[in-house]
Design an enzyme around this catalytic site. Sequence first.
Site, PDB file in Angstrom:
ATOM      1  N   LYS A 116      34.227  42.478  25.045  1.00 10.17           N
ATOM      2  CA  LYS A 116      33.233  41.858  25.032  1.00 10.17           C
ATOM      3  C   LYS A 116      31.997  42.115  25.899  1.00 10.17           C
ATOM      4  O   LYS A 116      30.981  41.785  25.269  1.00 10.17           O
ATOM      5  CB  LYS A 116      33.503  40.270  25.515  1.00 10.17           C
ATOM      6  CG  LYS A 116      34.424  40.203  24.197  1.00 10.17           C
ATOM      7  CD  LYS A 116      34.322  38.117  24.201  1.00 10.17           C
ATOM      8  CE  LYS A 116      34.961  38.192  25.368  1.00 10.17           C
ATOM      9  NZ  LYS A 116      35.107  36.109  25.796  1.00 10.17           N
ATOM     10  N   LYS A 158      34.447  36.686  32.883  1.00  9.99           N
ATOM     11  CA  LYS A 158      34.926  36.576  31.659  1.00  9.99           C
ATOM     12  C   LYS A 158      35.852  37.276  30.957  1.00  9.99           C
ATOM     13  O   LYS A 158      35.396  38.727  31.736  1.00  9.99           O
ATOM     14  CB  LYS A 158      33.784  36.356  30.441  1.00  9.99           C
ATOM     15  CG  LYS A 158      33.194  35.050  30.215  1.00  9.99           C
ATOM     16  CD  LYS A 158      32.445  35.235  29.058  1.00  9.99           C
ATOM     17  CE  LYS A 158      31.997  33.781  28.570  1.00  9.99           C
ATOM     18  NZ  LYS A 158      31.082  33.921  27.487  1.00  9.99           N
ATOM     19  N   GLY A 164      39.327  32.862  23.180  1.00  5.04           N
ATOM     20  CA  GLY A 164      39.938  31.230  23.257  1.00  5.04           C
ATOM     21  C   GLY A 164      40.685  30.537  24.242  1.00  5.04           C
ATOM     22  O   GLY A 164      41.059  30.029  25.042  1.00  5.04           O
ATOM     23  N   GLY A 165      39.486  30.717  25.035  1.00  2.00           N
ATOM     24  CA  GLY A 165      39.363  30.602  26.541  1.00  2.00           C
ATOM     25  C   GLY A 165      39.677  31.009  27.938  1.00  2.00           C
ATOM     26  O   GLY A 165      39.690  30.311  28.759  1.00  2.00           O
ATOM     27  N   GLU A 200      28.829  36.494  33.556  1.00  2.00           N
ATOM     28  CA  GLU A 200      26.998  35.690  32.962  1.00  2.00           C
ATOM     29  C   GLU A 200      26.709  34.543  33.242  1.00  2.00           C
ATOM     30  O   GLU A 200      27.543  34.178  34.199  1.00  2.00           O
ATOM     31  CB  GLU A 200      27.024  36.083  31.371  1.00  2.00           C
ATOM     32  CG  GLU A 200      28.202  35.180  30.636  1.00  2.00           C
ATOM     33  CD  GLU A 200      28.476  35.867  29.271  1.00  2.00           C
ATOM     34  OE1 GLU A 200      28.575  36.636  29.123  1.00  2.00           O
ATOM     35  OE2 GLU A 200      28.005  34.540  28.334  1.00  2.00           O
ATOM     36  N   ARG A 292      36.398  38.745  11.376  1.00  2.00           N
ATOM     37  CA  ARG A 292      37.426  38.655  10.123  1.00  2.00           C
ATOM     38  C   ARG A 292      36.623  37.331   9.466  1.00  2.00           C
ATOM     39  O   ARG A 292      35.544  37.058   9.838  1.00  2.00           O
ATOM     40  CB  ARG A 292      38.429  38.145  10.553  1.00  2.00           C
ATOM     41  CG  ARG A 292      38.001  37.073  11.990  1.00  2.00           C
ATOM     42  CD  ARG A 292      39.043  35.321  12.326  1.00  2.00           C
ATOM     43  NE  ARG A 292      39.028  34.606  12.998  1.00  2.00           N
ATOM     44  CZ  ARG A 292      38.073  34.453  14.436  1.00  2.00           C
ATOM     45  NH1 ARG A 292      38.335  35.448  15.211  1.00  2.00           N
ATOM     46  NH2 ARG A 292      38.130  33.550  14.695  1.00  2.00           N
TER      47      ARG A 292
HETATM   48  C1  MV4 Z   1      30.833  30.077  28.159  1.00  2.00           C
HETATM   49  C2  MV4 Z   1      30.220  28.645  28.255  1.00  2.00           C
HETATM   50  C3  MV4 Z   1      29.017  28.691  29.056  1.00  2.00           C
HETATM   51  N1  MV4 Z   1      27.981  29.945  29.560  1.00  2.00           N
HETATM   52  N2  MV4 Z   1      29.920  31.456  28.675  1.00  2.00           N
HETATM   53  C4  MV4 Z   1      34.912  29.485  25.494  1.00  2.00           C
HETATM   54  C5  MV4 Z   1      35.792  30.210  24.445  1.00  2.00           C
HETATM   55  C6  MV4 Z   1      35.216  31.790  24.662  1.00  2.00           C
HETATM   56  N3  MV4 Z   1      34.509  31.820  23.259  1.00  2.00           N
HETATM   57  C7  MV4 Z   1      33.366  31.210  25.057  1.00  2.00           C
HETATM   58  N4  MV4 Z   1      33.484  30.250  25.686  1.00  2.00           N
HETATM   59  C8  MV4 Z   1      32.109  29.430  26.762  1.00  2.00           C
HETATM   60  N5  MV4 Z   1      31.604  30.365  27.564  1.00  2.00           N
HETATM   61  C9  MV4 Z   1      28.409  31.241  28.673  1.00  2.00           C
HETATM   62  N6  MV4 Z   1      28.264  31.489  29.742  1.00  2.00           N
HETATM   63  C10 MV4 Z   1      30.821  27.884  27.539  1.00  2.00           C
HETATM   64  C11 MV4 Z   1      31.999  28.116  27.206  1.00  2.00           C
HETATM   65  C12 MV4 Z   1      32.733  27.097  26.336  1.00  2.00           C
HETATM   66  C13 MV4 Z   1      32.682  26.952  25.085  1.00  2.00           C
HETATM   67  C14 MV4 Z   1      32.106  27.727  23.965  1.00  2.00           C
HETATM   68  C15 MV4 Z   1      31.811  27.302  22.773  1.00  2.00           C
HETATM   69  C16 MV4 Z   1      33.107  26.256  22.605  1.00  2.00           C
HETATM   70  C17 MV4 Z   1      33.436  25.364  22.860  1.00  2.00           C
HETATM   71  C18 MV4 Z   1      33.356  25.497  24.349  1.00  2.00           C
HETATM   72  C19 MV4 Z   1      34.185  24.487  25.214  1.00  2.00           C
HETATM   73  C20 MV4 Z   1      33.824  25.379  26.560  1.00  2.00           C
HETATM   74  C21 MV4 Z   1      33.777  26.347  27.095  1.00  2.00           C
END
Ligand code: MV4
Length: 453
Positions: A116, A158, A164-165, A200, A292
């Site tokens: 990423k 991250k 998937g978190g 970030e 995908r």
């Molecule tokens: C973040 C964020 C806030 N700020 N990045 C969660 C899974 C991964 N794909 C990226 N995620 C997040 N990244 C920054 N810089 C908050 C989340 C996030 C989230 C993002 C999309 C949909 C649901 C979420 C639920 C919790 C946290």
Amino acid sequence: MIQKVLIANRGEIALRVICACKDLGIKTVAVYSEADRYSLHVRFADEAVCIGPAKSALSYLNIPSVISAAEITNVDAIHPGYGFLSENSDFAEVCRASGLKFIGPEPEVTRMMGLKQIAREKMREHGVPILPGSDGLLANADEGLAVAARIGYPIIIKAAAGGGGRGMRIVRSAEELPGAYTAARQEAEASFTCSDVYCEKFIEKPRHIEFQVLADEHGNVEVLGERECSIQRRHQKLVEEAPSAAVSPELRASTAKALKAALKAVGYTNAGTVEFLMGDDGTLAFIEVNARIQVEHCVTEMITGIDLVKAQLRIARGETLPEILGGPVEIRGHALECRINAENPVTFAPSPGRIKALNLPGGIGVRVDTAAYTDGVIPPYYDSLLAKLITHGRDRAEAIARMQRALDMFVVEGIQTSIPLHQKIMADEEFRAAEIDTHFITRFLERQKAKQE
Ligand code: MV4
């Protein structure tokens, strides 16, 4: 030429790919686990091969089994669907080495997008907005402290290989950073056997907005607008829609322009999704690429009239995007998708079992993508998606009205489903006002609880 395709998946997406193949006159081969012998993808494919026991690791994720099935049935290509092997670049490489066309990006590109911090750098280079953060990976906690001193707290650490978190840690002060850095690395190592992390700026209550792209093998890239995917619980999306109420035509156009340049530069091909976060200021910032077809691709199909899975197959057989699209992409109306899961609507616990009775809704503006049927069994081994209920209307209000009517006429007996949850979401005032962000479900469940007391 692609005359026969193996579908390395199950459930509704396997059926969805069979539909697109049928529309193109392409023969299909289903693969199935011992738990899926009586599944509809097995029935509706031209041929079917059992590839192993119920557990996915031994069947749908078993690369030698899938490749053997492709070889004995003499297919030209493999469609991986979503999940399972869809973003496994090693699998795509084995396909290539076996003379099988993998319907997706080249393995080198998928591998790059899976790192990423590299995807982030590529996007930045070509003018796609990103969040302020580290320049590549963090070598140690002190580098994280230096980035935070520059951009301010809160930040998020991250996993470079994440998804998937998992492997994420929010950091709100310098004192917390060293511990969070170590914890993120450990979780990343355990989850992805790679402890690399980057960081970030953390956006508190973002909207999750993603752009659908198609790219052919001749350097053409098209962006098919965005989807609003903020309504999710524990990283599982519940409701998706297109377009997003928060994206103006100007923001849509400027994001599309930058994405076209970036995806062309990385050599992206086939269908893909680029995920963004939108903060309070209404700007978008790139977070990651999904290489995908996605569960929620249908809402984009409804507003553009473009069959995305058919487009994937046509791209794989070497056609150009101008041929496939036949004119400019136009966005018409509004679409919603409710993911109907086989689960308890209150506790969200899975509810596998036999479907005793089923009524699928229909009528104008309603689409159901499912592999469910009366007397069919939902096995406990896989994800709990039972059906996708998709509606289209001239505007959001019409799409919501059609969704409410369709949910009321959707009957499943024998197992529990998330239909009652979706009925409550559709009636919710915040939802109806499109006041949605990634914390929507938390607020919504609190409102529901307060109502009961
Ligand atoms: C973040 C964020 C806030 N700020 N990045 C969660 C899974 C991964 N794909 C990226 N995620 C997040 N990244 C920054 N810089 C908050 C989340 C996030 C989230 C993002 C999309 C949909 C649901 C979420 C639920 C919790 C946290």
